[in-house]
Write an enzyme that holds these catalytic residues in place. Structure first.
Site, mmCIF file in Angstrom:
data_model
loop_
_atom_site.group_PDB
_atom_site.id
_atom_site.type_symbol
_atom_site.label_atom_id
_atom_site.label_comp_id
_atom_site.label_asym_id
_atom_site.label_seq_id
_atom_site.Cartn_x
_atom_site.Cartn_y
_atom_site.Cartn_z
ATOM 1 N N MET A 216 0.841 -1.209 0.000
ATOM 2 C CA MET A 216 0.000 0.000 0.000
ATOM 3 C C MET A 216 0.872 1.253 0.000
ATOM 4 O O MET A 216 0.384 2.354 0.250
ATOM 5 C CB MET A 216 -0.932 0.003 1.213
ATOM 6 C CG MET A 216 -1.865 -1.213 1.212
ATOM 7 S SD MET A 216 -3.426 -0.914 2.039
ATOM 8 C CE MET A 216 -2.851 -0.506 3.658
ATOM 9 N N LEU B 142 6.803 2.803 1.796
ATOM 10 C CA LEU B 142 7.544 1.567 2.065
ATOM 11 C C LEU B 142 8.599 1.739 3.158
ATOM 12 O O LEU B 142 9.134 2.823 3.360
ATOM 13 C CB LEU B 142 8.219 1.108 0.768
ATOM 14 C CG LEU B 142 7.264 0.940 -0.415
ATOM 15 C CD1 LEU B 142 8.025 0.447 -1.643
ATOM 16 C CD2 LEU B 142 6.124 -0.015 -0.079
ATOM 17 N N GLY C 257 10.592 -3.482 5.957
ATOM 18 C CA GLY C 257 9.788 -4.703 5.911
ATOM 19 C C GLY C 257 9.390 -5.020 4.475
ATOM 20 O O GLY C 257 9.585 -6.147 3.991
ATOM 21 N N HIS C 258 8.844 -4.015 3.761
ATOM 22 C CA HIS C 258 8.465 -4.227 2.357
ATOM 23 C C HIS C 258 9.694 -4.587 1.521
ATOM 24 O O HIS C 258 9.644 -5.433 0.638
ATOM 25 C CB HIS C 258 7.869 -2.950 1.750
ATOM 26 C CG HIS C 258 6.635 -2.458 2.420
ATOM 27 N ND1 HIS C 258 6.613 -1.331 3.206
ATOM 28 C CD2 HIS C 258 5.375 -2.939 2.402
ATOM 29 C CE1 HIS C 258 5.385 -1.129 3.644
ATOM 30 N NE2 HIS C 258 4.609 -2.098 3.181
ATOM 31 N N GLN D 96 -10.424 -1.891 2.254
ATOM 32 C CA GLN D 96 -9.985 -2.550 3.484
ATOM 33 C C GLN D 96 -9.887 -1.578 4.659
ATOM 34 O O GLN D 96 -9.484 -1.966 5.750
ATOM 35 C CB GLN D 96 -8.683 -3.330 3.269
ATOM 36 C CG GLN D 96 -7.451 -2.481 3.017
ATOM 37 C CD GLN D 96 -6.269 -3.336 2.602
ATOM 38 O OE1 GLN D 96 -6.175 -3.801 1.483
ATOM 39 N NE2 GLN D 96 -5.325 -3.563 3.524
ATOM 40 N N GLN E 185 4.988 -11.455 7.866
ATOM 41 C CA GLN E 185 4.427 -12.118 9.063
ATOM 42 C C GLN E 185 3.847 -11.088 10.038
ATOM 43 O O GLN E 185 3.053 -11.422 10.909
ATOM 44 C CB GLN E 185 5.536 -12.957 9.725
ATOM 45 C CG GLN E 185 5.189 -13.575 11.077
ATOM 46 C CD GLN E 185 4.030 -14.569 11.011
ATOM 47 O OE1 GLN E 185 3.703 -15.085 9.946
ATOM 48 N NE2 GLN E 185 3.408 -14.816 12.147
ATOM 49 N N ASP F 264 1.562 -8.937 9.542
ATOM 50 C CA ASP F 264 0.105 -9.085 9.423
ATOM 51 C C ASP F 264 -0.198 -10.580 9.409
ATOM 52 O O ASP F 264 -0.523 -11.165 8.370
ATOM 53 C CB ASP F 264 -0.391 -8.417 8.142
ATOM 54 C CG ASP F 264 -0.231 -6.909 8.198
ATOM 55 O OD1 ASP F 264 -0.867 -6.281 9.061
ATOM 56 O OD2 ASP F 264 0.549 -6.367 7.408
ATOM 57 N N GLN G 253 -3.607 -11.764 8.150
ATOM 58 C CA GLN G 253 -3.699 -11.545 6.703
ATOM 59 C C GLN G 253 -2.994 -12.679 5.957
ATOM 60 O O GLN G 253 -3.510 -13.197 4.955
ATOM 61 C CB GLN G 253 -3.069 -10.202 6.339
ATOM 62 C CG GLN G 253 -2.901 -10.001 4.843
ATOM 63 C CD GLN G 253 -2.461 -8.594 4.481
ATOM 64 O OE1 GLN G 253 -3.280 -7.684 4.446
ATOM 65 N NE2 GLN G 253 -1.188 -8.395 4.225
ATOM 66 N N SER H 120 6.300 -0.475 10.444
ATOM 67 C CA SER H 120 4.950 -0.259 9.933
ATOM 68 C C SER H 120 4.892 1.139 9.339
ATOM 69 O O SER H 120 5.517 2.068 9.875
ATOM 70 C CB SER H 120 3.941 -0.347 11.093
ATOM 71 O OG SER H 120 2.707 0.214 10.699
HETATM 72 O O1 PAF Z 1 -0.471 -5.756 3.630
HETATM 73 C C1 PAF Z 1 -0.807 -4.824 2.859
HETATM 74 O O2 PAF Z 1 -0.080 -3.857 2.644
HETATM 75 C C2 PAF Z 1 -2.179 -4.875 2.201
HETATM 76 O O3 PAF Z 1 -3.136 -5.426 3.039
HETATM 77 C C3 PAF Z 1 -2.180 -5.581 0.829
HETATM 78 C C4 PAF Z 1 -1.780 -7.049 0.968
HETATM 79 C C5 PAF Z 1 -1.208 -4.880 -0.104
HETATM 80 C C6 PAF Z 1 -3.574 -5.525 0.211
HETATM 81 O O4 PAF Z 1 -4.003 -4.212 0.020
#
Ligand code: PAF
Length: 277
Positions: A27, A30, A33-34, A58, A145, A147, A150, A182
């Site tokens: 999303m 960044l 983690g990303h 969401q 991990q 999330d 998720q 985060s």
């Molecule tokens: O974890 C996230 O950043 C979001 O929930 C995702 C998986 C990109 C879906 O919008």
């Protein structure tokens, strides 16, 4: 790195990429983690596609969609540096065109924990991830991990809907002081950041107790609760000790469990977890 917006541009760019294709959905805004997901994808796959889309479905109406931090130029530079070949940054017209009315819902594993507090959240997540999977058709997809629920939901959906995609769940990346990375950490002031350390510290204490032989689910939960509640600026929403695959809350002795939690620090809602086994 190629930047694409429309589905047509994405399809054209994908046609040129050698397989296996690794996919990193994000999303935006960044952090390390990303980037750890993108690096892992780049190590394991011939090509890497990332997406940046703050998926509105969401977020609940009272959540932070409007203020969710954004910095596309910085995100693009970080993705390129991590070895991403194509970044897809769709608009809402692309993802949810006028008249949109189709949803993917995952049942039991979306009900407890985050799902109990954010009742519309996972319907948005599973729907957007299914749409991203349909468009990108990756061989592997990378999730954090951090999330934890998720990751369980996405694994369930991938299996249930027969997506030929391997889901790779990568470890939580933490700041040197232990705070789980985060995008929302940017909302915390210095005092709140200090109070937020109680999440990872509580989990560490529970992990140490588990390693010393503590097996009682209630006792493990209580260790985390006590550490978080020792801070004035924290408002604990839940601490769970659940089965790592079904997410059912556990009682009595446990041999394998996911300790997870959500805590408000000021207006900011933070989550963290540890897998004990
Ligand atoms: O974890 C996230 O950043 C979001 O929930 C995702 C998986 C990109 C879906 O919008």
């Amino acid at each position: 790195m190629k930047h694409v917006t429309t589905l047509e541009e994405l399809t054209t760019a994908l046609a040129e990429l050698p397989r296996p294709i690794g996919f990193v959905p994000t999303m935006g805004f960044l952090h390390e983690g990303h980037i750890s997901l993108a690096r892992r994808a780049s190590e394991e796959c011939a090509s890497v596609v990332a997406s940046i889309y703050a998926n509105p479905t969401q977020f609940a109406p009272d959540e932070d969609l409007e203020t969710y931090p954004r910095d596309i130029p910085r995100d693009k530079a970080m993705l390129e540096e991590a070895g991403v070949d194509v970044v897809w940054i769709p608009t809402t017209e692309v993802m949810y065109p006028a008249g949109y009315q189709s949803w993917v819902t995952v049942e039991d594993v979306t009900k407890p924990l985050e799902g109990a507090r954010r009742p519309t959240h996972f319907k948005g997540v599973s729907t957007i991830v299914a749409k991203l999977f349909n468009a990108v058709r990756p061989d592997k997809a990378y999730f954090g991990q951090k999330d934890a629920q998720q990751a369980v939901v996405i694994k369930r959906m991938t299996q249930d809907l027969s997506y030929p995609i391997e889901i790779v769940v990568c470890p939580i990346v933490r700041e040197p002081d232990g705070l789980a990375m985060s995008s929302r950490n940017t909302y915390l002031n210095a005092e709140q950041h200090q109070a937020a350390l109680s999440l990872s510290q509580g989990l560490k204490l529970a992990q140490a107790a588990f390693e010393d032989g503590e097996r009682d689910a209630n006792a493990l939960r209580q260790i985390v609760i006590d550490r978080v509640n020792a801070e004035e600026l924290t408002d604990l929403q839940y601490v769970s000790c659940a089965h790592p695959d079904t997410l059912e809350e556990l009682e009595g002795d446990v041999n394998r469990c996911l300790i997870s939690m959500a805590v408000f620090v000021g207006e900011t809602r933070l989550i963290d977890n540890v897998l004990l086994e």
